[in-house]
Design a protein around this motif. Sequence first.
Motif, PDB file in Angstrom:
ATOM      1  N   VAL A 158       0.842  -1.188   0.000  1.00  0.00           N
ATOM      2  CA  VAL A 158       0.000   0.000   0.000  1.00  0.00           C
ATOM      3  C   VAL A 158       0.876   1.236   0.000  1.00  0.00           C
ATOM      4  CG1 VAL A 158      -1.928  -1.073   1.180  1.00  0.00           C
ATOM      5  CG2 VAL A 158      -0.123  -0.048   2.513  1.00  0.00           C
ATOM      6  N   ARG A 177      -2.767   5.854   1.420  1.00  0.00           N
ATOM      7  CA  ARG A 177      -3.758   4.903   1.897  1.00  0.00           C
ATOM      8  C   ARG A 177      -3.575   4.622   3.385  1.00  0.00           C
ATOM      9  NH1 ARG A 177      -4.478  -1.345  -0.214  1.00  0.00           N
ATOM     10  NH2 ARG A 177      -6.447  -1.767   0.864  1.00  0.00           N
ATOM     11  N   ASP A 188     -10.288  -0.025   4.888  1.00  0.00           N
ATOM     12  CA  ASP A 188     -10.003   0.257   3.482  1.00  0.00           C
ATOM     13  C   ASP A 188      -9.897  -1.069   2.738  1.00  0.00           C
ATOM     14  OD1 ASP A 188      -8.573   0.736   1.032  1.00  0.00           O
ATOM     15  OD2 ASP A 188      -8.006   2.696   1.818  1.00  0.00           O
ATOM     16  N   SER A 190      -9.755  -2.863  -0.998  1.00  0.00           N
ATOM     17  CA  SER A 190      -9.585  -2.792  -2.452  1.00  0.00           C
ATOM     18  C   SER A 190      -9.865  -4.162  -3.047  1.00  0.00           C
ATOM     19  CB  SER A 190      -8.162  -2.340  -2.812  1.00  0.00           C
ATOM     20  OG  SER A 190      -7.912  -1.029  -2.345  1.00  0.00           O
ATOM     21  N   LYS A 223     -12.551   0.459  -4.754  1.00  0.00           N
ATOM     22  CA  LYS A 223     -12.103   0.656  -3.376  1.00  0.00           C
ATOM     23  C   LYS A 223     -13.294   1.095  -2.539  1.00  0.00           C
ATOM     24  CE  LYS A 223      -8.169   2.554  -2.224  1.00  0.00           C
ATOM     25  NZ  LYS A 223      -7.092   3.535  -1.941  1.00  0.00           N
TER      26      LYS A 223
END
Length: 851
Positions: free
Chosen positions: A139, A143, A631, A633, A643
Motif C-alpha cells: 500500500v 492509503r 479500506d 480494495s 475501493k
Amino acid sequence: MWEILLPLKHIFSELKKQRLLKKINKLFTLAFLLVSAVVFAQQKPIMYGILLDENRQPIEGVNVYYADIEGTVRTISDVNGFYKIEIPIEREVVVWFEHTSFKLSSLDVVMQANDTAEMNFIMLTGHTELQNVVIDKTVDRKRVEGIISVSPETIRKIPGAMPGVENIIKIIGGNSNNELSTQYAVRGGNYDENLVYVEDVEIYRPFLIRSGQQEGLSFTNTAMVENVDFSAGGFQARYGDKLSSVLDITYRRPVDFGAQLEASFLGGSLTVEGVSKDKKWNAVVGGRYRDNSLLVNSQQTETNYKPTFADIQTMVNFNPNEKWEISFLGNVSENKYHYQPFYRQTNFGTIDDPIALQIFYDGQEKDEYKTYFGALKSTYIVSEDFTLKVIGSIYHTQEQEHFDILAQYALGEVDTNIGSETFGDVRFARAVGSELNHGRNDLDALIVNAEVKGFHDLEKNKIEWGVKYTREDIHDRLVEWQVIDSAGFSINPPIVDLPRNDQPYNPYTGPLVPYSGARATNFTQVNRFSGYAQWSRRAKWGRSEVWMNAGVRAQQWQITARGYEDGDSKIVVSPRAQFSIKPAWEMDMLFRLSGGYYYQPPFYRELRAQDGSINTNVDAQRSVHVVLSNDYSFKTKKGKKFKLVSEAYYKTLTDVNTYTLENVRIRYRANNDAVAYTYGLDMRLNGEFVPGTESWLSFGYMKTEENLNDRGYISRPTDQRLKFGILFQDYVPNIPNIKMYLNLVYNTGLPGGSPSYADPYIYQSRLNDYRRADIGFSYVFTGPGVEKKYDEDHWLSTFKELSLGLEIFNLFNNQNAITNTWVRDVYTKNQYGIPNYLTSRVFSLKLSARI
C-alpha cells in the motif's frame, strides 16, 4: 487465478475442435489442480499504473514488458494509459516501457509474493533508464494515512454551478447545501475549520463574504493542479491547527510548452505553461474570469446584477541543480459584486390556503474584494536522507461591503382563478411593511508567515519537523443596522429590554432603535509561534504489515487590540497518532485507528462578537478525535478495480465558540461557553463502473449537538444527518467520443430555518432537504480515448484535446432554500418564514481546448 488459466482455456477450446479432448481429459484435470494449488498458495506480485505524456495526458499503446528465464512477459497500456503486469517473485527483472513517439525507458524491479504496487510514470520524447526500485510494500503512504486522492482530470470535468476542487470535496468528504458557494463543512465543523494548502502554503479566504453568490472564484485554479489530497479527520501532526479537515494541493511542474482554454456562459480561463531551454526554469500562468449572472438571474428575485470575478495566478520554479528547487506562487484577484434588486414574488402555503410574498426593492449593494498573495519556497536535498524546506508567504486582502436596500413587502392571499387577469398576484394583503438594511463595512488584513520544515529518512523510520511564525494585522470597521416597519410602526429588537410596543392600539413612548445592528472599529494584531514533530515507521507484525505514526503540535499566541486590554499569552499542545495494519489475507484490506487532540486557536472572525466588539482572551476550541477506518480494495471478475472505505468517527469538543450561520456568513459569540459532540459514519466507493472512467459513490450519517451554558443539548448549525453523493462518468458505447458526467447530491436539511436573532433553545427549525443533479455532455473531437488520429496538415492536429459540451445545472429543477425571509402578519400575530430559494434549472455551453 483466471488470468493464469486463460491460456489453458484457449488450449481446451482448440483441442475440442480437433476432437482430442477425451485423450487429455485426465491430463487437463491434473494441470488444473496443480495450477490452482500454486495460485492459492502464493500469488505473483503485480505492478500497475498509468503512463502519461509530458502534458499529464494518458498514453495509449505503450508496450510494457520484461524478459525472464520463463520467457518474455508483456502487456499494452489502454486508452487511459493504464497498464498491469505480473512480476516474478523475489527476482530482479528489467521492465521496459516502449512507444514509437517516446523515449525507451526501463525500470529495475524486485517484488515480494502477494505484493501489489502502483507505479505511475511520465514518458519523455532516446533511452532513459529509471532508478532501481525494490518494491516490498502493498500500500502507498496516502492509503495508510487515510488520505483521499482525486484525479485532476476528474475535477476539471465534473459539472457544477461552482466547478473546482471544492465541488468534488462536497461529494466525497464534505457537506454543503449551497451550490453558489465554494465553502464546505466536514463532520460537524463549520466553514472556518478546514485547512487548505497549496504547495505547502496555507490559503486564506475573504472575511466579509456573507452569501455564496459573492464568492465568485476559489483560490485554487484547477487547470494548474497536479495532485489533490483530502483528509476528513484524524490527520497527522504535520498539518496545522484546525478542527475538521485538510485539503492539500500540489501544482503542476511543466516539462514542455502547453496551453489550455476553457470558455462557457459562466466565464472562462486560459492557462499557459513552458520550460526554458536548459530545463532549469519552468512556469505555469493561469487567468480566470467568471460571471454568475446566468445563475443569479435564475433566482426568484429580479435584479440588475453586475459581477466581475477575475484573477491571475502563477507558479514559477527554478532548479539550479538536481538537489535544489526554488518556487514562487503568486495570485492577484479582484472580485466586484454589484447587486441591485427590483422585485420578488414567492408563493408558499398550501393548496387550500395559498399565500404569496411580494417585495419591491429600492437601493443597491456594492462589494469589492481585492486579494494579493505571494509565497516563496526553497526545497533543498541536503543528503539522501535529509530534505529541508524554507517557506515565506504574504497575504493581503482589502474588502468593502457597502449596501443600502429598502424592501417593501405585501403578504396576502393569492388569486388562484386561472381565467383571472390577476392570476398569481396578491389579491388581499394580510400585512404590509418595509425593511431597510444599511451597511458600511471595510476590512484590511495583512498576514505574514515564515516557516522551516525538515524531513529525515532513517531506514524504516521517517522523522518530520517544522517551526512557523505568523503575524496577523487586521483593521476592521463594522457599521450595519436594520430597521423594520410593519403596518406603520417600527418594530423593536427582540433582544433589548424596551417598553411594550403594541401600536397602533396604544402609543409607544420608548426610544427608537434599530431592529438589529452592530458598530465597531477594530485594530487587532496577533503573533503566533507554532511547531510540530512527528515520527513514522513501517514494520512487520507476524506476517501482517503495520504502520505507526506519532506526533505533537504546539502553538503559542497573544492578541492585542486597540482600546482593549492585551490578551494573555496562551499555549496549546496537540498530540496525535495513527496506527494501520494490513493483515496477511488474500483480501486487500487495511484497518486504521487514528486520533488525538486537535486545537483551533482563534482567528480574527472568532474574536469578534456579534456586536462587533473584540474578546482578546478567546480560548482555542478543543476537539478529541477518534477515527476507525477500513479500506478494502478489490476487483470484479472482469478485472475492474474498486475501493470501499468505511470510517466511523467520534469527536468531543470543549471550549466551543458558538455561532450563527446564515447563508455562508458566520457570526461568533466569542465566549467559549459551550461543549459539543459529533459522531457518524462515512462510506465511499470509487472505481471503474464503466471501463476507462472513475466514478464515486458516498454515503454519510452524522449527528452533532452542543450544550450552551448547561441549558441542554441542541442541534448545531451544521447538524446534517444524511448525505448521499454520486459522481458518475460514462460514454456512448458506439460513439465513444460522447462523454457524460453526472454530479448528484442529496443532503437532509440544516437547522437554518429560524431567524439568526432567535433563541435556539426556544425556536428550532430546519430547512428542507437539499436535492440537486448537475449533468454534462461533451463531444471530444480529439484527445485521450479518441481512436481517430489526424494528419499534421489537419486543423485538429494542432490540439491535444478539443471538446464542446452542454451542461445542465439543477437538472430536475429542485427548489432548494438556503435561508428564510421572516415577515409578520399584524392581524394574526404570526411570523412567516418564506424560503430564499437557490438557483433553478440553467443551461450552459462549454468549450475546452488544449495544445
